[in-house]
Design a protein around this motif. Structure first.
Motif, PDB file in Angstrom:
ATOM      1  N   LEU A   1       0.879  -1.211  -0.051  1.00 22.70           N
ATOM      2  CA  LEU A   1       0.086  -0.209   0.111  1.00 22.70           C
ATOM      3  C   LEU A   1       0.991   1.218  -0.003  1.00 22.70           C
ATOM      4  CD1 LEU A   1      -2.557  -1.112   2.691  1.00 22.70           C
ATOM      5  CD2 LEU A   1      -2.837  -1.354   0.491  1.00 22.70           C
TER       6      LEU A   1
ATOM      7  N   SER B   1       2.443   4.423  -2.813  1.00 19.29           N
ATOM      8  CA  SER B   1       1.878   5.483  -3.845  1.00 19.29           C
ATOM      9  C   SER B   1       0.742   4.748  -4.549  1.00 19.29           C
ATOM     10  CB  SER B   1       3.027   6.128  -4.521  1.00 19.29           C
ATOM     11  OG  SER B   1       3.794   6.688  -3.612  1.00 19.29           O
TER      12      SER B   1
ATOM     13  N   ALA C   1      -3.008  11.186   0.337  1.00 16.49           N
ATOM     14  CA  ALA C   1      -2.169  12.650   0.648  1.00 16.49           C
ATOM     15  C   ALA C   1      -2.615  13.925  -0.073  1.00 16.49           C
ATOM     16  CB  ALA C   1      -0.609  12.350   0.278  1.00 16.49           C
TER      17      ALA C   1
ATOM     18  N   LEU D   1      -4.907  11.989   8.661  1.00 15.37           N
ATOM     19  CA  LEU D   1      -5.235  10.467   8.177  1.00 15.37           C
ATOM     20  C   LEU D   1      -5.291   9.722   9.346  1.00 15.37           C
ATOM     21  CD1 LEU D   1      -2.810   9.610   5.104  1.00 15.37           C
ATOM     22  CD2 LEU D   1      -5.436   9.559   5.287  1.00 15.37           C
TER      23      LEU D   1
HETATM   24  P1  ADP Z   1       6.029   4.678  -1.953  1.00 16.40           P
HETATM   25  O1  ADP Z   1       7.279   4.101  -1.542  1.00 16.40           O
HETATM   26  O2  ADP Z   1       5.245   4.079  -3.083  1.00 16.40           O
HETATM   27  O3  ADP Z   1       5.992   6.203  -2.364  1.00 16.40           O
HETATM   28  P2  ADP Z   1       5.030   4.190   0.657  1.00 16.40           P
HETATM   29  O4  ADP Z   1       5.244   2.801   1.076  1.00 16.40           O
HETATM   30  O5  ADP Z   1       6.475   4.928   1.451  1.00 16.40           O
HETATM   31  O6  ADP Z   1       5.037   4.584  -0.692  1.00 16.40           O
HETATM   32  O7  ADP Z   1       3.909   4.722   1.400  1.00 16.40           O
HETATM   33  C1  ADP Z   1       3.579   6.204   1.240  1.00 16.40           C
HETATM   34  C2  ADP Z   1       1.992   6.197   1.204  1.00 16.40           C
HETATM   35  O8  ADP Z   1       1.537   6.001   2.415  1.00 16.40           O
HETATM   36  C3  ADP Z   1       1.764   7.767   1.050  1.00 16.40           C
HETATM   37  O9  ADP Z   1       1.070   7.804  -0.427  1.00 16.40           O
HETATM   38  C4  ADP Z   1       0.753   8.036   2.151  1.00 16.40           C
HETATM   39  O10 ADP Z   1      -0.635   8.754   1.602  1.00 16.40           O
HETATM   40  C5  ADP Z   1       0.319   6.623   2.807  1.00 16.40           C
HETATM   41  N1  ADP Z   1       0.130   6.801   4.040  1.00 16.40           N
HETATM   42  C6  ADP Z   1       1.179   7.330   5.077  1.00 16.40           C
HETATM   43  N2  ADP Z   1       0.318   7.157   6.181  1.00 16.40           N
HETATM   44  C7  ADP Z   1      -0.933   6.729   6.115  1.00 16.40           C
HETATM   45  C8  ADP Z   1      -1.957   6.363   7.059  1.00 16.40           C
HETATM   46  N3  ADP Z   1      -1.958   6.477   8.502  1.00 16.40           N
HETATM   47  N4  ADP Z   1      -3.032   5.763   6.433  1.00 16.40           N
HETATM   48  C9  ADP Z   1      -3.129   5.466   5.122  1.00 16.40           C
HETATM   49  N5  ADP Z   1      -2.196   5.874   4.291  1.00 16.40           N
HETATM   50  C10 ADP Z   1      -0.981   6.334   4.674  1.00 16.40           C
END
Ligand code: ADP
Length: 426
Positions: free
Chosen positions: A240, A242, A284, A292
């Motif tokens: 889960l 981006s 985001a 969130l």
């Molecule tokens: P990536 O490496 O694909 O950029 P990450 O695995 O680091 O992504 O996750 C980042 C994503 O997690 C962001 O898009 C953010 O919106 C989401 N995120 C962060 N905190 C929460 C939360 N509490 N609930 C849901 N989503 C979250």
């Protein structure tokens, strides 16, 4: 093979990381380094050394196997001494795309190598601009492993998939004898199963045991799957981040390349993957991290909103719906932000469930258990909603670091020595 102390090293998109684990899989030590110039092999080499030297010396001497994962399709040419002799084409570099039309004459219309960033199209470009006698084509992980074991020209099933290698036949396909591709054949690496022991460590100034074996590697995204510990058919990992990325361990190989669905071989099974353009990035756009957290704990998952979104950031989807014109659907938007967030999480959960249903419809093994990684993994409301929509147990992965998965790969699959390697450059 017998479990040993192992070191996994991950070269990802934003930095490099090392994790040493004991025979039971407990983490002994970790190290992390940023990569300032991700296309510079000299920086990778210095980072590799620094990560190993950051392991406490007592642990370093215990390490019996090392494996390295890299970003998929980050490739370049080297001379017979292993010195880079071309620029590095990073995973997302599409400068080779003009060579796609040459490949289209040769391979099936929906083949995995027909992407502007595939390893094979990059090899065509490199051969046109940089090939001289006695060069080899390597992926990032292949070259980093070479620095430790000294064998040049060895890759693994995972890195070599987008080069066209067929892991089912354990061979390059016959179409490599086509006149356009035949000149590439001397440059192709020999391909072995990920985790295969290639040789003992030859670098003598790192404080490693001379008995330490260096294994063939993997790619960063497969390493992240392996980190979860999922090992049974029907186990899956959803990331889960981006975007939503689904990977399901299956007895059968599944491909629907127009929808971006393809399979990597893992032992005698297949890791079937699909990625939606939807994901946590949309959250985001509407909520701060604090909102969130605060709103998520207020969600009552037993009261469905009835909202039916398709939360794309922009037009176009590939999986689970393959429609390049699909429009984002984010209406109607309730005034209550908690309900809006719930509607988004419900919709993302529905799309994830549709994704697994689609993989199974195309022939993947039945889903039994979903592990979760990525930034959205720790959202309790999302976890509960996914449990409802998926109908199988959903849990947070105990480990999510690619370096951990690569250490496990070295530890568990590294029990075999590959048959015969060509003599390395000397
Ligand atoms: P990536 O490496 O694909 O950029 P990450 O695995 O680091 O992504 O996750 C980042 C994503 O997690 C962001 O898009 C953010 O919106 C989401 N995120 C962060 N905190 C929460 C939360 N509490 N609930 C849901 N989503 C979250």
């Amino acid at each position: 093979g017998q479990a040993v102390t192992a070191l996994g090293i991950d070269f990802g998109t934003s930095g490099a990381r090392a994790i040493a684990i004991d025979p039971e899989g407990n983490v002994l030590a970790t190290a992390r380094r940023p990569l300032h110039q991700p296309d510079r092999p000299q920086e990778w080499a210095a980072t590799l050394r620094a990560l190993i030297l950051e392991m406490p010396s007592a642990i370093r001497r215990q390490i019996r196997r090392i494996a390295i994962d890299g970003t998929s399709s980050t490739v370049f040419l080297c001379d017979a001494q292993g010195q880079p002799s071309s620029p590095v084409l990073l995973y997302n570099d599409d400068r080779a795309q003009d060579h796609l039309q040459r490949l289209r004459q040769i391979v099936a219309a929906d083949h995995l190598v027909l992407s502007a960033t595939s390893s094979l199209v990059k090899l065509l470009w490199l051969q046109t601009h940089y090939a001289t006698a006695n060069v080899v084509f390597l992926h990032q992980a292949d070259w980093l492993a070479f620095l430790l074991h000294g064998q040049l020209g060895i890759s693994d099933w995972h890195n070599a998939l987008k080069l066209g290698y067929d892991p089912a036949k354990e061979a390059y396909p016959d179409w490599f004898s086509h006149p356009i591709l035949a000149p590439l054949q001397p440059l192709l690496p020999q391909v072995v199963p990920p985790g295969t022991v290639v040789g003992e460590v030859t670098a003598t100034d790192l404080g490693l045991s001379p008995e330490c074996q260096v294994c063939a590697g993997t790619t960063d995204s497969i390493a992240a799957f392996l980190a979860s510990g999922a090992s049974e058919v029907g186990e899956a990992v959803t990331s889960l981040g981006s975007t939503l990325v689904l990977k399901l361990l299956s007895t059968s190989r599944v491909e629907d390349l127009t929808a971006g669905i393809y399979s990597h071989r893992l032992g005698d099974r297949w890791l079937v993957g699909g990625a939606s353009n939807c994901g946590a990035a949309i959250l985001a756009q509407f909520f701060t991290p604090e909102e969130l957290e605060r709103l998520s704990v207020q969600i009552d998952v037993s009261q469905p909103t009835g909202l039916d979104y398709y939360p794309l950031l922009k037009r176009g989807e590939r999986f689970p719906i393959n429609d390049p014109h699909l429009e984002p659907r984010l209406e109607p938007r309730p005034n209550d932000p908690r309900l809006f967030l719930q509607g988004l999480l419900e919709s993302l959960s529905r799309i994830e469930a549709q994704g697994y249903a689609q993989l199974q419809r195309l022939g993947a093994s039945p889903l039994k258990q979903v592990w979760t990684a990525g930034g959205g993994a720790r959202n309790p409301a999302w976890l509960a909603l996914r449990q409802q929509y998926l109908g199988v147990p959903v849990a947070i992965s105990p480990h999510t670091e690619a370096a951990y998965g690569t250490a496990r790969l070295a530890q568990l699959n590294g029990g075999t020595t590959a048959p015969e390697f060509p003599t390395s450059a000397d």
